[in-house]
Design a protein around this motif. Structure first.
Motif: not given
Length: 409
Positions: A314-333
């Motif tokens: 998606g658009p290269a915004t800081a908010a999307l980067a933070v959410v993507a990293l957060g969801l990556h953490g959800v994946f592992y948890a």
């Protein structure tokens, strides 16, 4: 009277379940602390290695994919061997300790390898061999040290402690890089020192459990005969299929760095976003898996990764980067410890390490192939098409696995 007795029984059962869920043995906590210190060491290397290989040594995405696949898949060959030897000798702690020690020594190997890509590849393979040797015996110790109804919670506690190390590792790597004026060998040597402390903690505080299983000899035929059991076979196959369409961590961070033009100095901080969410959610999602089912939670984690990959396009915004990293953490948890908690009850106690190694081997081989294929796709199609195709494939396999439901409640 029957209704009253039934209600009393229900209350007692509910109380017993709550008590069981609260029980996490000292052995599990000790193993968690060992993993915490080990992960500080390993994540120091993981945090700087993609940058070192791609920007420092100039590897293209396909070359990096081959090395990353080697890093992920070198464990596959020895996982079953490590699990089988641990079960056969009834020495889970000793085999795990050998794996921890080998990985520690390999950090010195990275210092000796210098800028030789071939030498780095050999050292990474040896390091992952150590990880392959220790993972199944360690997870078997966790399983055998836990109450059956609290397996998700026990693995969640272990993975949470493990993730504290994953959170601290990149910070330590950045501090060492700053103090050493960008010296990667300094990071590798410090990583060795930390890993040596983890081995010492294992020797002093982790207890083996030879009395948890019978003393009958474990044959290779019995080990691979586990695949004759329908539920275990289906879990193993679906785990491998999901691993084949899962984008590796290093690629996720490289995509973030490329799309958001993140400075090299801050690259080691990217895994912190994943680790922070993983740390917070590992225990709650483990408890949720114990209550509602481990396979649904496991698949929910893959759904979170699909959304994360779509956000990366998606658009290269800081908010999307933070959410993507957060969801990556959800994946592992939702997947790492939950998978072992789901597979454990399907395996006899005397073959627990071997069975877990079989599941982990299928996943490791699949992820090795996934890294190579994603690196090739990135090289041929460019970044966004490769990520979109990976997300579509992962969504399709996860949806199919949701209908199959290989693990019964």
């Amino acid at each position: 009277m029957y209704i009253a007795a039934s209600r009393t029984s229900d209350v007692a059962a509910g109380t017993e379940r709550k008590t069981t869920l609260k029980r996490v043995s000292a052995n599990v906590v000790a193993l968690g602390v060992v993993s915490l210190v080990t992960d500080v060491s390993s994540e120091m290397v993981t945090a700087v290695l993609p940058l070192y290989l791609v920007l420092g040594l100039g590897l293209n995405p396909l070359q990096f994919g081959l090395l990353d696949g080697l890093y992920a898949g070198a464990t596959a060959v020895v996982r079953v061997l490590g699990g089988h030897l641990a079960d056969r000798w009834r020495r889970l702690k000793a085999v795990a300790g050998f794996g921890y020690g080998l990985s520690a020594v390999c950090k010195l190997g990275l210092v000796a390898a210098g800028s030789s890509v071939a030498a780095i590849g050999v050292v990474l393979a040896a390091d992952r061999t150590g990880k392959g040797m220790r993972t199944a015996p360690r997870d078997a110790l966790i399983s055998l040290s836990s109450e059956p109804g609290a397996l998700g919670r026990s693995f969640g506690v272990h993975r949470a402690l493990d993730t504290v190390g994953a959170f601290l590792g990149p910070l330590v790597a950045m501090a060492v890089l700053a103090l050493s004026l960008g010296s990667y060998p300094s990071v590798f040597f410090t990583s060795f020192c930390v890993a040596a402390v983890a081995v010492l903690l294992l020797v002093l505080f982790v207890r083996d459990r030879p009395g948890a299983v019978d003393r009958a000899p474990v044959s290779a035929r019995a080990a691979f005969g586990l695949l004759k059991h329908k539920d275990f076979r289906r879990v193993t196959l679906w785990t491998a299929l999901l691993g084949l369409v899962t984008v590796g961590d290093s690629f996720v961070y490289l995509v973030l760095q490329r799309r958001w033009d993140i400075a090299a100095t801050f690259f080691p901080l990217l895994p912190l976003g994943t680790a922070g969410v993983y740390l917070v959610l590992a225990v709650p999602l483990g408890r949720l898996a114990d209550r509602v089912g481990r396979w649904p939670v496991f698949l929910g984690g893959h759904a979170a990764l699909v959304v994360a990959l779509l956000l990366l396009c998606g658009p290269a915004t800081a908010a999307l980067a933070v959410v993507a990293l957060g969801l990556h953490g959800v994946f592992y948890a939702a997947t790492d410890g939950v998978l072992m908690a789901a597979a454990g009850p399907l395996i006899p106690a005397g073959l627990r390490a071997t069975g877990m190694a079989v599941v982990q081997t299928g996943q490791a081989v699949a992820r090795m192939l996934s890294s190579v294929l994603f690196g090739l796709a990135w090289t041929l199609w460019d970044l966004r098409p490769a990520v979109l195709v990976a997300a579509a494939c992962l969504a399709a396999v996860a949806l199919a696995a949701a209908f199959v439901k290989p693990v019964r409640p």
